[in-house]
Design an enzyme around this catalytic site. Structure first.
Site, mmCIF file in Angstrom:
data_model
loop_
_atom_site.group_PDB
_atom_site.id
_atom_site.type_symbol
_atom_site.label_atom_id
_atom_site.label_comp_id
_atom_site.label_asym_id
_atom_site.label_seq_id
_atom_site.Cartn_x
_atom_site.Cartn_y
_atom_site.Cartn_z
ATOM 1 N N GLY A 157 3.094 7.995 -3.949
ATOM 2 C CA GLY A 157 3.724 6.995 -4.829
ATOM 3 C C GLY A 157 5.237 7.079 -4.807
ATOM 4 O O GLY A 157 5.869 6.810 -3.789
ATOM 5 N N VAL A 215 1.367 -2.787 -7.690
ATOM 6 C CA VAL A 215 2.592 -2.454 -6.955
ATOM 7 C C VAL A 215 3.504 -3.677 -6.841
ATOM 8 O O VAL A 215 4.725 -3.570 -7.050
ATOM 9 C CB VAL A 215 2.257 -1.880 -5.552
ATOM 10 C CG1 VAL A 215 3.536 -1.443 -4.848
ATOM 11 C CG2 VAL A 215 1.293 -0.707 -5.667
ATOM 12 N N LYS A 270 -4.142 9.786 3.288
ATOM 13 C CA LYS A 270 -2.771 10.251 3.069
ATOM 14 C C LYS A 270 -2.473 11.488 3.921
ATOM 15 O O LYS A 270 -1.371 11.632 4.458
ATOM 16 C CB LYS A 270 -2.558 10.559 1.585
ATOM 17 C CG LYS A 270 -2.565 9.286 0.726
ATOM 18 C CD LYS A 270 -2.626 9.650 -0.744
ATOM 19 C CE LYS A 270 -2.586 8.426 -1.639
ATOM 20 N NZ LYS A 270 -2.948 8.752 -3.031
ATOM 21 N N GLU A 323 -10.764 3.687 -10.465
ATOM 22 C CA GLU A 323 -11.340 2.349 -10.267
ATOM 23 C C GLU A 323 -12.773 2.329 -10.802
ATOM 24 O O GLU A 323 -13.394 3.381 -10.973
ATOM 25 C CB GLU A 323 -11.419 2.044 -8.769
ATOM 26 C CG GLU A 323 -10.157 2.332 -8.016
ATOM 27 C CD GLU A 323 -9.392 1.077 -7.664
ATOM 28 O OE1 GLU A 323 -10.039 0.024 -7.575
ATOM 29 O OE2 GLU A 323 -8.166 1.164 -7.514
ATOM 30 N N ASP A 379 -9.318 8.661 -0.041
ATOM 31 C CA ASP A 379 -7.911 8.336 -0.279
ATOM 32 C C ASP A 379 -7.019 9.510 0.169
ATOM 33 O O ASP A 379 -6.036 9.315 0.888
ATOM 34 C CB ASP A 379 -7.737 8.038 -1.777
ATOM 35 C CG ASP A 379 -6.296 7.802 -2.169
ATOM 36 O OD1 ASP A 379 -5.825 6.665 -2.019
ATOM 37 O OD2 ASP A 379 -5.628 8.755 -2.620
ATOM 38 N N LYS A 396 -1.907 2.932 2.616
ATOM 39 C CA LYS A 396 -2.274 4.171 3.330
ATOM 40 C C LYS A 396 -3.441 3.970 4.278
ATOM 41 O O LYS A 396 -3.484 4.518 5.374
ATOM 42 C CB LYS A 396 -2.579 5.296 2.345
ATOM 43 C CG LYS A 396 -3.796 5.016 1.470
ATOM 44 C CD LYS A 396 -3.628 5.511 0.076
ATOM 45 C CE LYS A 396 -3.470 4.346 -0.840
ATOM 46 N NZ LYS A 396 -3.439 4.637 -2.246
ATOM 47 N N LYS A 430 -4.117 -14.184 -4.223
ATOM 48 C CA LYS A 430 -5.421 -14.765 -3.908
ATOM 49 C C LYS A 430 -5.620 -16.018 -4.758
ATOM 50 O O LYS A 430 -6.045 -17.052 -4.287
ATOM 51 C CB LYS A 430 -6.494 -13.733 -4.262
ATOM 52 C CG LYS A 430 -7.607 -13.647 -3.265
ATOM 53 C CD LYS A 430 -8.518 -12.527 -3.737
ATOM 54 C CE LYS A 430 -9.550 -12.211 -2.704
ATOM 55 N NZ LYS A 430 -10.286 -11.004 -3.058
ATOM 56 N N GLU A 475 7.060 4.315 2.769
ATOM 57 C CA GLU A 475 7.258 5.446 1.853
ATOM 58 C C GLU A 475 6.188 5.528 0.765
ATOM 59 O O GLU A 475 5.716 6.610 0.409
ATOM 60 C CB GLU A 475 8.647 5.338 1.199
ATOM 61 C CG GLU A 475 8.983 6.455 0.253
ATOM 62 C CD GLU A 475 9.034 7.804 0.941
ATOM 63 O OE1 GLU A 475 9.903 8.008 1.783
ATOM 64 O OE2 GLU A 475 8.167 8.662 0.640
HETATM 65 N N1 LIG Z 1 -1.685 1.130 -7.559
HETATM 66 C C1 LIG Z 1 -0.903 2.131 -7.215
HETATM 67 O O1 LIG Z 1 -0.378 2.848 -8.058
HETATM 68 C C2 LIG Z 1 -0.629 2.424 -5.756
HETATM 69 C C3 LIG Z 1 0.109 3.574 -5.401
HETATM 70 C C4 LIG Z 1 0.423 3.799 -4.067
HETATM 71 C C5 LIG Z 1 -0.001 2.896 -3.110
HETATM 72 N N2 LIG Z 1 -0.747 1.800 -3.472
HETATM 73 C C6 LIG Z 1 -1.183 0.867 -2.439
HETATM 74 O O2 LIG Z 1 -0.560 -0.400 -2.680
HETATM 75 C C7 LIG Z 1 -1.402 -1.443 -2.261
HETATM 76 C C8 LIG Z 1 -1.625 -2.428 -3.419
HETATM 77 O O3 LIG Z 1 -2.253 -1.758 -4.502
HETATM 78 P P1 LIG Z 1 -2.377 -2.420 -5.943
HETATM 79 O O4 LIG Z 1 -2.864 -1.351 -6.849
HETATM 80 O O5 LIG Z 1 -1.093 -3.104 -6.291
HETATM 81 O O6 LIG Z 1 -3.526 -3.498 -5.683
HETATM 82 P P2 LIG Z 1 -4.076 -4.620 -6.678
HETATM 83 O O7 LIG Z 1 -3.589 -4.361 -8.065
HETATM 84 O O8 LIG Z 1 -5.510 -4.751 -6.424
HETATM 85 O O9 LIG Z 1 -3.332 -5.965 -6.172
HETATM 86 C C9 LIG Z 1 -3.649 -6.613 -4.981
HETATM 87 C C10 LIG Z 1 -2.899 -7.935 -4.903
HETATM 88 O O10 LIG Z 1 -3.152 -8.520 -3.633
HETATM 89 C C11 LIG Z 1 -3.634 -9.852 -3.807
HETATM 90 N N3 LIG Z 1 -4.638 -10.098 -2.773
HETATM 91 C C12 LIG Z 1 -5.780 -9.386 -2.545
HETATM 92 N N4 LIG Z 1 -6.440 -9.898 -1.480
HETATM 93 C C13 LIG Z 1 -5.715 -10.945 -1.059
HETATM 94 C C14 LIG Z 1 -5.877 -11.889 -0.009
HETATM 95 N N5 LIG Z 1 -6.929 -11.869 0.806
HETATM 96 N N6 LIG Z 1 -4.929 -12.850 0.143
HETATM 97 C C15 LIG Z 1 -3.874 -12.895 -0.686
HETATM 98 N N7 LIG Z 1 -3.644 -12.027 -1.679
HETATM 99 C C16 LIG Z 1 -4.570 -11.072 -1.870
HETATM 100 C C17 LIG Z 1 -4.224 -9.939 -5.198
HETATM 101 O O11 LIG Z 1 -4.133 -11.289 -5.627
HETATM 102 P P3 LIG Z 1 -4.610 -11.778 -7.105
HETATM 103 O O12 LIG Z 1 -3.588 -11.197 -8.039
HETATM 104 O O13 LIG Z 1 -4.579 -13.240 -7.060
HETATM 105 O O14 LIG Z 1 -5.987 -11.185 -7.303
HETATM 106 C C18 LIG Z 1 -3.315 -8.967 -5.965
HETATM 107 O O15 LIG Z 1 -2.180 -9.637 -6.452
HETATM 108 C C19 LIG Z 1 -2.669 -0.768 -1.728
HETATM 109 O O16 LIG Z 1 -2.543 -0.589 -0.338
HETATM 110 C C20 LIG Z 1 -2.666 0.572 -2.432
HETATM 111 O O17 LIG Z 1 -3.369 1.558 -1.703
HETATM 112 C C21 LIG Z 1 -1.066 1.544 -4.771
#
Ligand SMILES: NC(=O)c1ccc[n+]([C@@H]2O[C@H](COP(=O)([O-])OP(=O)(O)OC[C@H]3O[C@@H](n4cnc5c(N)ncnc54)[C@H](OP(=O)(O)O)[C@@H]3O)[C@@H](O)[C@H]2O)c1
Length: 426
Positions: free
Chosen positions: A134, A14, A205, A190, A201, A105, A45, A129
């Site tokens: 999404g 995201v 929602k 995943e 999940d 969420k 991270k 939102e």
């Molecule tokens: N993926 C989707 O399509 C989607 C859709 C709707 C909602 N969401 C929501 O959006 C959010 C993010 O999802 P995502 O898919 O983008 O997750 P993701 O790909 O796993 O990315 C997580 C990011 O957060 C960073 N991070 C994790 N733990 C951390 C910490 N303790 N301190 C600092 N940074 C940290 C990670 O750093 P590094 O890069 O260094 O590892 C990474 O850049 C979630 O709440 C998810 O439910 C996602």
């Protein structure tokens, strides 16, 4: 043109989407928000990780304090996910008078009261939102566009992973495990798929949607939850025979002042628009007492669709800040949750029995004695040791089904109650 500085917490799927959209649509966003939006810091991270996105090294930090203590940052976009440290970071940011946009969420469904209360106390805006559906503008839809309505029900396909798996099972005859494997290979699921396939999940929602649609606080504990791992190709085949499609539905309905809250695999008529929501697409079907039936359809996940919702929230904050029009409603937990035993539904029931004379009659009379009326029955297999019986019931109270199944389970000829799937004749 004023400059506004924002920070991203997270640069995963995201976060990258948000970064790309803010660059891709820079000029449009300037016109629409009245600001030049600058991402001045991005929390990750691991700052040394190889990333397939061109973000200047000096923008990255792994120290949240760099963002918290920077008073020039006015909006914090939380796209880390999970509870810890995301919730703490959001609360601390709000206490520093920073507005929040989040896609999280799980945080909203379980810690929404703390987050919204802090936003109200600190007089900052809090937008989410992207947390449901999404790129589908469902939160704004419920909060603003449909506010004239008393909502009667919301029924959604709000988990793309399970919808992808069920679509593969329905259209290509795959079993659950092969369909899951394909979803993992394509990046839709995943490595640990529990949250999706066991419907956590979707439960988070639904908590958010129900709270908005019915002006209340809904706790995740009050939602009945059942995942899709027990759906077999044979159930999909029977569903087809009866004119149904199986979908993981998230359902909230208000009936006689009580809320029915449930997430489970459901058979729906193959002619209903929700039945044709395939692959990883999401759709939310709403019944309002003024608008009637309404369905929103789109991409429930992915970099750019989710980023689209997040950036939309950033622009909303900038616009509302100019007009001063922002208000956080604190809701109360003032709902009565309907016990699952008292919901009314039709049911598909598949049982394996020993092929002894009279077994079908015995089971049918147990249903009858418990006020379960049978609409149709199919018996497959003849003169074999075991046969399959499939029943479709008329509408009945779930408690009646449970009582009947308890007795049927104890019969000497019952091998196994293989599956019970609720039917929504939408
Ligand atoms: N993926 C989707 O399509 C989607 C859709 C709707 C909602 N969401 C929501 O959006 C959010 C993010 O999802 P995502 O898919 O983008 O997750 P993701 O790909 O796993 O990315 C997580 C990011 O957060 C960073 N991070 C994790 N733990 C951390 C910490 N303790 N301190 C600092 N940074 C940290 C990670 O750093 P590094 O890069 O260094 O590892 C990474 O850049 C979630 O709440 C998810 O439910 C996602």
């Amino acid at each position: 043109m004023r400059n506004v500085k924002i920070a991203l917490l997270g640069l995963g799927n995201v976060g990258k989407g948000v970064w790309k959209i803010l660059n891709m649509n820079k000029e449009e966003l300037k016109k629409r928000s009245g600001y030049n939006i600058e991402i001045s810091k991005v929390l990750v991270k691991d700052i040394n990780k190889n990333r397939d996105i061109d973000v200047p090294k000096e923008v990255l930090t792994n120290d949240f304090e760099d963002i918290l203590q920077d008073n020039s940052i006015e909006i914090v976009v939380e796209v880390i996910g999970g509870i810890d440290p995301a919730v703490d970071y959001m609360v601390k940011s709000m206490k520093k008078k920073k507005h929040i946009v989040t896609a999280n969420k799980m945080a909203i469904a379980t810690k929404g009261n703390i987050l919204l209360k802090t936003a109200r106390e600190e007089n900052v805006m809090f937008y989410y939102e992207a947390s449901v559906g999404g790129g589908i503008p469902i939160i704004h839809g419920l909060k603003e566009s449909l506010t004239a309505n008393k909502i009667e029900e919301v029924i959604g396909i709000i988990n793309g992973t399970t919808n992808y798996i069920l679509t593969k099972m329905t259209l290509f005859g795959l079993n659950f495990y092969d369909a899951l494997k394909e979803a993992q290979e394509k990046g839709y699921a995943e490595a640990d798929p529990t949250s999706d396939v066991e419907a956590f999940d979707a439960m988070y929602k639904l908590t958010i949607l129900s709270s908005l649609a019915f002006d209340t606080i809904v706790s995740t504990d009050s939602i009945y939850r059942e995942g899709i791992t027990n759906i077999k190709p044979i159930d999909i085949e029977y569903a087809k025979e009866f004119g149904y499609v199986i979908k993981l539905l998230s359902i909230v309905k208000e009936i006689d002042g009580q809320l029915e809250l449930r997430v489970h695999p459901t058979m729906i008529p193959s002619t209903h628009p929700l039945a044709n929501v395939n692959d990883s697409f999401n759709a939310i079907f709403i019944k309002g007492n003024a608008v009637g039936d309404l369905m929103l359809y789109g991409r429930g996940a992915g970099e750019l669709p989710t980023g689209s919702a997040v950036v939309g929230d950033i622009v909303s904050i900038l616009r509302n800040r100019q007009s001063g029009a922002s208000r956080i409603d604190i809701k109360e937990e003032n709902n009565i949750i309907k016990n699952m035993n008292s919901i009314i539904s039709e049911y598909y029931i598949r049982i394996t029995v020993k092929d002894n004379p009279g077994v079908l009659g015995e089971i049918s009379s147990i249903f009858g004695n418990n006020n379960v009326s049978i609409l149709s029955v199919i018996q497959k297999g003849k003169r074999q040791e075991k046969v399959t019986l499939v029943f479709i019931t008329h509408s009945t109270i779930e408690g009646n089904i449970n009582r009947a199944m308890e007795i049927i389970q104890s019969l000497k000829d019952t091998e196994k109650i293989e599956n019970i799937i609720r039917i929504e004749n939408l």
